[in-house]
Each structure stands twice: as C-alpha cells, then as structure tokens.
Scaffold this motif. Sequence first.
Motif, PDB file in Angstrom:
ATOM      1  N   THR A 165       4.459  -0.057  -6.185  1.00  0.00           N
ATOM      2  CA  THR A 165       4.278   0.116  -4.749  1.00  0.00           C
ATOM      3  C   THR A 165       5.151  -0.909  -4.047  1.00  0.00           C
ATOM      4  O   THR A 165       4.882  -2.114  -4.099  1.00  0.00           O
TER       5      THR A 165
ATOM      6  N   ARG B 189       0.833  -1.203   0.000  1.00  0.00           N
ATOM      7  CA  ARG B 189       0.000   0.000   0.000  1.00  0.00           C
ATOM      8  C   ARG B 189       0.864   1.247   0.000  1.00  0.00           C
ATOM      9  O   ARG B 189       2.042   1.202   0.372  1.00  0.00           O
ATOM     10  N   SER B 190       0.287   2.357  -0.410  1.00  0.00           N
ATOM     11  CA  SER B 190       0.957   3.656  -0.357  1.00  0.00           C
ATOM     12  C   SER B 190       0.028   4.649   0.313  1.00  0.00           C
ATOM     13  O   SER B 190      -1.167   4.378   0.496  1.00  0.00           O
ATOM     14  N   SER B 191       0.576   5.826   0.670  1.00  0.00           N
ATOM     15  CA  SER B 191      -0.192   6.908   1.302  1.00  0.00           C
ATOM     16  C   SER B 191      -0.915   6.443   2.546  1.00  0.00           C
ATOM     17  O   SER B 191      -2.018   6.901   2.848  1.00  0.00           O
ATOM     18  N   ALA B 192      -0.304   5.488   3.273  1.00  0.00           N
ATOM     19  CA  ALA B 192      -0.833   5.045   4.559  1.00  0.00           C
ATOM     20  C   ALA B 192      -0.214   5.897   5.662  1.00  0.00           C
ATOM     21  O   ALA B 192       0.564   6.822   5.399  1.00  0.00           O
TER      22      ALA B 192
ATOM     23  N   GLY C 241      -4.409   3.510   3.709  1.00  0.00           N
ATOM     24  CA  GLY C 241      -3.600   3.531   2.502  1.00  0.00           C
ATOM     25  C   GLY C 241      -4.374   3.015   1.303  1.00  0.00           C
ATOM     26  O   GLY C 241      -5.559   2.670   1.395  1.00  0.00           O
TER      27      GLY C 241
ATOM     28  N   GLN D  80       6.861   5.443   4.213  1.00  0.00           N
ATOM     29  CA  GLN D  80       6.356   5.720   5.559  1.00  0.00           C
ATOM     30  C   GLN D  80       7.496   5.517   6.561  1.00  0.00           C
ATOM     31  O   GLN D  80       8.125   4.463   6.564  1.00  0.00           O
TER      32      GLN D  80
ATOM     33  N   ASP E 139       4.185  11.427   0.072  1.00  0.00           N
ATOM     34  CA  ASP E 139       3.864  10.767   1.313  1.00  0.00           C
ATOM     35  C   ASP E 139       2.930  11.565   2.182  1.00  0.00           C
ATOM     36  O   ASP E 139       3.019  12.756   2.309  1.00  0.00           O
TER      37      ASP E 139
ATOM     38  N   SER F 193      -6.908   7.158   2.160  1.00  0.00           N
ATOM     39  CA  SER F 193      -5.470   7.388   2.019  1.00  0.00           C
ATOM     40  C   SER F 193      -5.249   8.892   2.068  1.00  0.00           C
ATOM     41  O   SER F 193      -6.203   9.670   2.002  1.00  0.00           O
TER      42      SER F 193
END
Length: 682
Positions: A483, A75-78, A95, A460, A560, A132
């Motif tokens: 990712t 996952r991203s943007s968590a 995320g 993160q 981020d 997210s």
Amino acid sequence: MAKDKKKDAAKVAAKAQKKQKQEKKGEKKEKSKSAKHVDSDAEDVDLDAVLAEYAKKQEQFLKVIETPCETPRARSSATFIASPSSDNELFLFGGEYFNGALATFFNDLYVYLINKDEWRLVTSPNTPLPRSGHAWCRGGNAGGVYLFGGEFSSPKQGTFYHYNDFWRFEPSNREWTRIEAKGKTPTARSGHRMTYYKNYIILFGGFQDTSQTTKYLADLWIYDTQNFVWHNPVPPLASLKPDARSSFSFLPNDSGAALYGGYSRVKATLKGTQTKGGGQASRNVLKPLVHEDCFFLRIVQPAPGAAPGTAPTVRWERRKKPANAPNPARAGATMAYHKGRGILFGGVHDVEESEEGINSEFFNALFAWNIERNRYFPLSLKKPRIARKTGGNERSGGRKGRGQANEEELLRNLAALGTGKTFAEIDEMDIGMPKDDEEESKLPAKEVLMEFPHPRFNAQLTVQGDQLFIYGGTYEKGDREFTLDEMYALDLGKLDGVKRIFHRNVDNWLGSDDEESDDDEEDSEDDEDEEEEDDDVETKDAKPLHTESKRKSKRKELVDSTNISDISSPIGVFDDTPDTTTTTPEDNLPHPRPFESRRDFFQRTGNEWQERLMMSLRWKGVQPESLSVKEIKTRAFEMSEEKWWDSREEITALEDEQDAAGIGEVVTLADKVEAGGVGRRR
C-alpha cells in the motif's frame, strides 16, 4: 478460645491465599486467551463488539474538532475529493490497510490545505463507521458531498459487513448527516460509483457478496436531493444498457453522465485433464473480465407541472469504443473529472498463465479522455525551458521585460524628486518593487520529478482547479501487496513536472509468501535477493511478477473505489470462527442469520440437516436407505424451516438493529468456500 482464634486466622489466611491464586490463574487464562487470539487462524472476533467500541469512541467527541496532524496513515480503497466550496481543500475519508496478516479499517476524515501544505484531522460525534470500497461525489446544485455504502471486515477477514447507509457531508462546517430517504433505497454494496447531475445523485453498479457467490450489479439509482427520494428507473428490455460491473469510471456531463470500463467475473468452462473414457473433464468457473465499453446516460427532468417526486426519464446510449484507448486493457485504472474530460492514471493488466499464477504488468501512464469526442489522448511531461542568459542586471527582452524596466525607472525618478536627491544617486535606492511569489512563500520547496509516479493500481485521484492530486495506490510483487504511502500533484495545464507532496517507505509485509512453489524452494537465494528489492518499491527495473494471493482470492475487491454511521447499539452477535454453520448452544442445531431467507438457510446448512434426519431415523429403527433422496431432502427442509420460524423473533430484532446501523449484509467467507463460491476479485 485461643485455639479457635488461631484456627479462624488460619482459615482467613488460607482463603486469602486461595483467592490470590485464583486471581493469578485467571490472569494467566486471559493472557493465554489473548495469545491464542493473536495466533489463531480461527478468529473468533465479535464484529459487533468492535463496531460498538468505535461507536463509544465517537460519542466522546461532543462537537466537530479540527486539529493539525501528521500525514494520514497508509490506506487503500479510500475516497478522495476536492472541496466543492473551497479551492484550497481536499478531503480524504475511510479506507483500509492490509499488512499481509490483518486488515485495519478507518473512519477518519482528513483535510489537506493546499496553500499551507498542512493536514488536519476532523473528529465529530456523528462520523460514519469505518469502511472501504464506498463511493462519494459532489452534490451538484444541492451542494455538499454525498456518500453511500462500503464494507467492513474482521481483522482476519473471516466475516464482513456491507453497508447500505447514505450520508451528506457539509465541507464548510465539517458536519455529517445521515439521510433517511423515503421509500425504497439501494441495497448494500461495495465497488459502486456515484456522480451528479443538477439536483440528482446517480448511483450505478457495484457488487454484493452472499454465502453462495459474489454478485455483480447493474441497477441504476437516482436520488432527488429536493424531494429526498430514491428512484430506480428500469430502462426498456429492448434497449442496450451496461452489463453488471464494479470499479468503472463514472463522470458528470451536461446531459447526464458518462460511463467507461469496469471489472466483473463471467461464467466460463475450464477444460481439465482427460478422463478414463477418453473424454476431457471440464468445470465451470468465473473468469475475470475487464470491460472496455462506453455508455452515455441521458437524463431528462420531469416537466415543470409534474407532481413533486416524479422520477426523471433516463436512457442508456451505447457509444463506440473510445479511440486510442489505453492498450492493453487494464483494471484498477482510476479517473478524475476535469473540465469536460476524464484524467486516467495507472492500472494493471493480468495475463492468466495457469490456475496457480498470474503474470501482471503495472502502469503509470496518464491519459485524458475527451468525453464529447470519445477519444483518449496520452499526456506526457514537458521538458523545462532553458532560461536565456542575460548580462549584468538587464532584464529579459520582450515587451514584458521592457515594460517592467520602464516602471522601475519611473519609480526611481519619482523617489528622487520626493527626497531631493539627484538622478545620479537614484540607482542605489531601494524602490520596493514587488517580489515574486516564490520569494514571498515561506513553505519549503517540494521535490519536482520529471517522470510520473511509480506504477500502481487503485490510486485515489481528484482535481482542484487545474491541479491533479494522486494519493496512495497499491502495487504487488510476487505474493506481496504494497500500500503506497505518498501523494503527488501535477499541473494539468503546464505538465511541467510532478510535485511530491509527501512520501514514506512502505511498511514490511507481515504475511507469508502464499503457497510457495517448488521452484521458489529451489531458488531460495534468488528469493532473498527479491526480498531485498521489495524493501524499495520504487525500483522500476524489476519486472513485477504477480501470483494471486489468498486475500484477493478470498475477500477483497482492490480495484479503486475512487472513491462512517452513528450506531446506537451493538448489532447482533456473529461468531467469526470459519464454521460452515452457526449453531445455538442450547440445541446445537444450525441457526439462521440476519437477512437470510428460508431457502438460503437450507442451502447453507442442508447437509447437516440431512445428517441429523438420518441419525434420527436410525434411532427410531428406520433405515434411511429405504427413503428416496428427494424425500430425505424434503424432510430435512421441513426441519430447517421449523428452526427458521422458531428463531424468527430473535433474528428480526437483530435485523432491525443492523438496519439502524446501516448494515445490509453479513457474510462469512467460510460458507462461500464450502458452497463452491468464488473468491473476491482484484
């Protein structure tokens, strides 16, 4: 009678056969609908039904349950944070994951137990909705962890929500509590940052998307955890303050908070081709800007005799650009707080070559920002010390070694006296000396790397004690977005290597290479070689070449956010088909949307109202050419205003339901494209 019975039986059989055919036909229709939904770019997904399904699943969890599990899905943007109440726990929440075709959002909460190297999944009936781009921080003197905002989108990202809900998470019992603050609260947003100061939670910046454009924010909000109220202090107009931005670094300080960097888009004029008259055509665009400035937010608490809920006094102080700052300037470089300094990792530097392509350089350097001295220091790994060779069973020299040898000899002599053996026999005795921690540990040994993890942005970061933990991140090659699914730990005191906690190969990119150029078609053999290299993102020899993909140019801020809501009912009805207007089935007229003012409604649907006005005039025998442009627009606005007021009761009900679910904005990106709005940024 026999004939009648036969006829009745034949009718019953025919009816049964007809019913069976209709059922089969219905099944085929459902299958074809689902197949069309998978393949269609129109995407008519009802987001409210999706969120209602999430809420229904949440209601099945009657209490907080914590179970051992595998490592979290990529996952991203968590958001990733070290527990403020335990030195052995890390928390990962929310995320999204994008595979090139569809986006998936999460609201799962994971706990990583450091000493056991174990992941646990926490489920509860009041977990916030999937999102997210949200932000959270420690609660300072109030304890706990506070979370605000974020966004959620349909799988193909045609429509998405911005949240404005506010939550408190208690690490000790894993409980979520939604906070209903008094008075005015921050607006819905993503990409903002939060930090803490004594009894206050500080929120700044972020961005909002509307049907017209993307708006970056520069508003400051301070939440009083003792009086449960938000303050929106406005500095004097003459004072310097940070420009609007998102994805900056925001760190706590003994006197307030420190802010560095960030990202936004600013207006610029782009020169084009020459016109027939010999001049040069130009157009206004929004160009990306990576901020490198630094501000200090000084906070003074109210006097002891002040009334409860009095707002603190704040002042922005601009500082000089930090010395020895990372060069070149980079977006997506994330920062974690550690003992009065910020630890910065990764980032990406874009050099815009043309409107079609961007040449990007990704980084994996580690820096420490000393807040008081306002200076950056590069951090590098230290080579392991070579152990000195010693002969036989002799221990290493020095005071420590001699002391340990004397201790062993004393214990052996005492054991000999207790057992009645001679001193000559004690050399072979086991006196039970304590073993090293490494020998007692039953955990499998982790691989230690003598280089920093692969270059990335949007990683993160969090610090527990002296250990820096790096989770995930995003890397791009061509039009492909990877990712990263991995986690590392680094001792900031020793800097003796990077421990790989887990690593999984990235999934295949399902999206097509976006808008392939003629050069790509000519060099197809080279492209095939590049695809083979893409399977292993850890190939560092390949120079990353980046062309901005549809997704980043349309919807998502991937920088981020280092950094979900009980929903009681569905939140209105939204058609995710990328039309420029939303119409009612009864009158086929454009329909207003929740949180849309009369002016915004007309800006979105003005062309259609003018067309309908001119059609109506022609039916009445009036030529539209006889009216001025201003008069046509005025009459069209009056028509749209009448529709807006007629729909007010229905729209107000939808707005109330969305407010209850913490949703403050609903955006359809097709409108932004039609309105000339710029796409989302990195």
